[in-house]
Design a protein around this motif. Structure first.
Motif, PDB file in Angstrom:
ATOM      1  N   ILE A  28      -0.041   0.966  13.566  1.00  8.06           N
ATOM      2  CA  ILE A  28       1.064   1.826  14.009  1.00  8.06           C
ATOM      3  C   ILE A  28       0.799   3.262  13.594  1.00  8.06           C
ATOM      4  O   ILE A  28       0.999   4.199  14.381  1.00  8.06           O
ATOM      5  CB  ILE A  28       2.408   1.319  13.438  1.00  8.06           C
ATOM      6  CG1 ILE A  28       2.773  -0.030  14.042  1.00  8.06           C
ATOM      7  CG2 ILE A  28       3.525   2.317  13.712  1.00  8.06           C
ATOM      8  CD1 ILE A  28       3.968  -0.696  13.394  1.00  8.06           C
ATOM      9  N   GLN A  29       0.305   3.463  12.371  1.00  7.45           N
ATOM     10  CA  GLN A  29       0.017   4.815  11.915  1.00  7.45           C
ATOM     11  C   GLN A  29      -1.160   5.426  12.660  1.00  7.45           C
ATOM     12  O   GLN A  29      -1.177   6.621  12.936  1.00  7.45           O
ATOM     13  CB  GLN A  29      -0.259   4.807  10.401  1.00  7.45           C
ATOM     14  CG  GLN A  29       0.988   4.593   9.586  1.00  7.45           C
ATOM     15  CD  GLN A  29       0.706   4.510   8.106  1.00  7.45           C
ATOM     16  OE1 GLN A  29      -0.385   4.111   7.695  1.00  7.45           O
ATOM     17  NE2 GLN A  29       1.700   4.857   7.298  1.00  7.45           N
ATOM     18  N   ALA A  30      -2.153   4.611  13.046  1.00  5.32           N
ATOM     19  CA  ALA A  30      -3.290   5.098  13.809  1.00  5.32           C
ATOM     20  C   ALA A  30      -2.869   5.572  15.201  1.00  5.32           C
ATOM     21  O   ALA A  30      -3.445   6.504  15.757  1.00  5.32           O
ATOM     22  CB  ALA A  30      -4.356   4.024  13.927  1.00  5.32           C
ATOM     23  N   ARG A  31      -1.842   4.912  15.761  1.00  4.31           N
ATOM     24  CA  ARG A  31      -1.307   5.334  17.069  1.00  4.31           C
ATOM     25  C   ARG A  31      -0.435   6.563  16.957  1.00  4.31           C
ATOM     26  O   ARG A  31      -0.014   7.124  17.963  1.00  4.31           O
ATOM     27  CB  ARG A  31      -0.478   4.215  17.675  1.00  4.31           C
ATOM     28  CG  ARG A  31      -1.249   3.066  18.252  1.00  4.31           C
ATOM     29  CD  ARG A  31      -0.360   2.186  19.080  1.00  4.31           C
ATOM     30  NE  ARG A  31       0.820   1.756  18.341  1.00  4.31           N
ATOM     31  CZ  ARG A  31       1.185   0.501  18.140  1.00  4.31           C
ATOM     32  NH1 ARG A  31       0.475  -0.470  18.643  1.00  4.31           N
ATOM     33  NH2 ARG A  31       2.264   0.212  17.463  1.00  4.31           N
ATOM     34  N   GLY A  32      -0.123   6.969  15.740  1.00  2.00           N
ATOM     35  CA  GLY A  32       0.752   8.122  15.542  1.00  2.00           C
ATOM     36  C   GLY A  32       2.214   7.762  15.503  1.00  2.00           C
ATOM     37  O   GLY A  32       3.077   8.624  15.633  1.00  2.00           O
ATOM     38  N   GLY A  33       2.517   6.478  15.307  1.00  2.00           N
ATOM     39  CA  GLY A  33       3.907   6.037  15.247  1.00  2.00           C
ATOM     40  C   GLY A  33       4.546   6.373  13.921  1.00  2.00           C
ATOM     41  O   GLY A  33       3.876   6.512  12.892  1.00  2.00           O
ATOM     42  N   LYS A  34       5.858   6.523  13.948  1.00  2.00           N
ATOM     43  CA  LYS A  34       6.604   6.857  12.735  1.00  2.00           C
ATOM     44  C   LYS A  34       6.955   5.581  11.993  1.00  2.00           C
ATOM     45  O   LYS A  34       7.475   4.633  12.554  1.00  2.00           O
ATOM     46  CB  LYS A  34       7.880   7.611  13.107  1.00  2.00           C
ATOM     47  CG  LYS A  34       8.676   8.106  11.923  1.00  2.00           C
ATOM     48  CD  LYS A  34       9.846   8.927  12.394  1.00  2.00           C
ATOM     49  CE  LYS A  34      10.683   9.383  11.231  1.00  2.00           C
ATOM     50  NZ  LYS A  34      11.471   8.328  10.639  1.00  2.00           N
ATOM     51  N   ILE A  35       6.687   5.570  10.700  1.00  2.00           N
ATOM     52  CA  ILE A  35       7.011   4.409   9.853  1.00  2.00           C
ATOM     53  C   ILE A  35       8.145   4.780   8.944  1.00  2.00           C
ATOM     54  O   ILE A  35       8.193   5.770   8.328  1.00  2.00           O
ATOM     55  CB  ILE A  35       5.784   3.980   9.010  1.00  2.00           C
ATOM     56  CG1 ILE A  35       4.657   3.532   9.891  1.00  2.00           C
ATOM     57  CG2 ILE A  35       6.166   2.893   8.041  1.00  2.00           C
ATOM     58  CD1 ILE A  35       4.872   2.226  10.592  1.00  2.00           C
TER      59      ILE A  35
ATOM     60  N   SER B 255       0.825  -1.213   0.000  1.00  2.00           N
ATOM     61  CA  SER B 255       0.000   0.000   0.000  1.00  2.00           C
ATOM     62  C   SER B 255       0.859   1.264   0.000  1.00  2.00           C
ATOM     63  O   SER B 255       0.459   2.287  -0.556  1.00  2.00           O
ATOM     64  CB  SER B 255      -0.940   0.013   1.201  1.00  2.00           C
ATOM     65  OG  SER B 255      -0.192   0.068   2.403  1.00  2.00           O
ATOM     66  N   LEU B 256       2.041   1.205   0.626  1.00  2.00           N
ATOM     67  CA  LEU B 256       2.950   2.349   0.620  1.00  2.00           C
ATOM     68  C   LEU B 256       3.879   2.317  -0.580  1.00  2.00           C
ATOM     69  O   LEU B 256       4.485   3.332  -0.925  1.00  2.00           O
ATOM     70  CB  LEU B 256       3.791   2.366   1.909  1.00  2.00           C
ATOM     71  CG  LEU B 256       3.032   2.490   3.223  1.00  2.00           C
ATOM     72  CD1 LEU B 256       4.000   2.421   4.391  1.00  2.00           C
ATOM     73  CD2 LEU B 256       2.231   3.782   3.266  1.00  2.00           C
ATOM     74  N   GLY B 257       4.027   1.152  -1.173  1.00  2.00           N
ATOM     75  CA  GLY B 257       4.894   1.005  -2.335  1.00  2.00           C
ATOM     76  C   GLY B 257       6.371   1.083  -2.006  1.00  2.00           C
ATOM     77  O   GLY B 257       7.177   1.478  -2.850  1.00  2.00           O
ATOM     78  N   ARG B 258       6.736   0.704  -0.792  1.00  2.00           N
ATOM     79  CA  ARG B 258       8.143   0.768  -0.391  1.00  2.00           C
ATOM     80  C   ARG B 258       8.413  -0.202   0.757  1.00  2.00           C
ATOM     81  O   ARG B 258       7.490  -0.773   1.332  1.00  2.00           O
ATOM     82  CB  ARG B 258       8.527   2.178   0.047  1.00  2.00           C
ATOM     83  CG  ARG B 258       7.791   2.668   1.281  1.00  2.00           C
ATOM     84  CD  ARG B 258       8.150   4.117   1.606  1.00  2.00           C
ATOM     85  NE  ARG B 258       7.400   4.615   2.719  1.00  2.00           N
ATOM     86  CZ  ARG B 258       7.856   4.612   3.986  1.00  2.00           C
ATOM     87  NH1 ARG B 258       9.037   4.131   4.260  1.00  2.00           N
ATOM     88  NH2 ARG B 258       7.114   5.093   4.957  1.00  2.00           N
ATOM     89  N   ASN B 259       9.711  -0.360   1.043  1.00  8.59           N
ATOM     90  CA  ASN B 259      10.118  -1.159   2.195  1.00  8.59           C
ATOM     91  C   ASN B 259      10.002  -0.320   3.453  1.00  8.59           C
ATOM     92  O   ASN B 259      10.251   0.889   3.435  1.00  8.59           O
ATOM     93  CB  ASN B 259      11.565  -1.629   2.041  1.00  8.59           C
ATOM     94  CG  ASN B 259      11.690  -2.769   1.070  1.00  8.59           C
ATOM     95  OD1 ASN B 259      10.888  -3.680   1.075  1.00  8.59           O
ATOM     96  ND2 ASN B 259      12.693  -2.717   0.218  1.00  8.59           N
ATOM     97  N   VAL B 260       9.659  -0.974   4.542  1.00  7.54           N
ATOM     98  CA  VAL B 260       9.557  -0.323   5.847  1.00  7.54           C
ATOM     99  C   VAL B 260      10.447  -1.086   6.810  1.00  7.54           C
ATOM    100  O   VAL B 260      10.385  -2.318   6.873  1.00  7.54           O
ATOM    101  CB  VAL B 260       8.092  -0.325   6.341  1.00  7.54           C
ATOM    102  CG1 VAL B 260       7.999   0.131   7.773  1.00  7.54           C
ATOM    103  CG2 VAL B 260       7.233   0.526   5.450  1.00  7.54           C
TER     104      VAL B 260
END
Length: 78
Positions: A71-78, A42-47
């Motif tokens: 993680i994104q809903a919690r406000g965490g940095k990806i 969905s992001l089109g990249r490696n995390v």
């Protein structure tokens, strides 16, 4: 860098090292965290995530898409 899992939120525990003579000194129980790269379509990249062994099992069970969304809903940095 703190030894914290980005998926489960596991943090180090603290306690006492007890010797044979029962002298107590402070110690730290670190979390088994690993740095793992995952492909997120969905992001089109490696995390790159810092995950514990239990976090890796959670990703295997639920899927990387659902975990990244949490993680994104919690406000965490990806």
């Amino acid at each position: 860098m703190t030894r914290t899992c980005q998926v489960t939120g596991a943090v180090p525990g603290f306690g006492n090292q007890v010797s044979h003579s029962h002298r107590r000194t402070k110690r730290r129980f670190d979390v088994n965290v690993q740095s793992k790269r995952y492909w997120v379509p969905s992001l089109g990249r490696n995390v790159t995530l810092t995950v514990s062994a239990r976090g890796i099992k959670t990703i295997d069970r639920r899927g990387i898409e659902a975990v990244v969304a949490d993680i994104q809903a919690r406000g965490g940095k990806i």
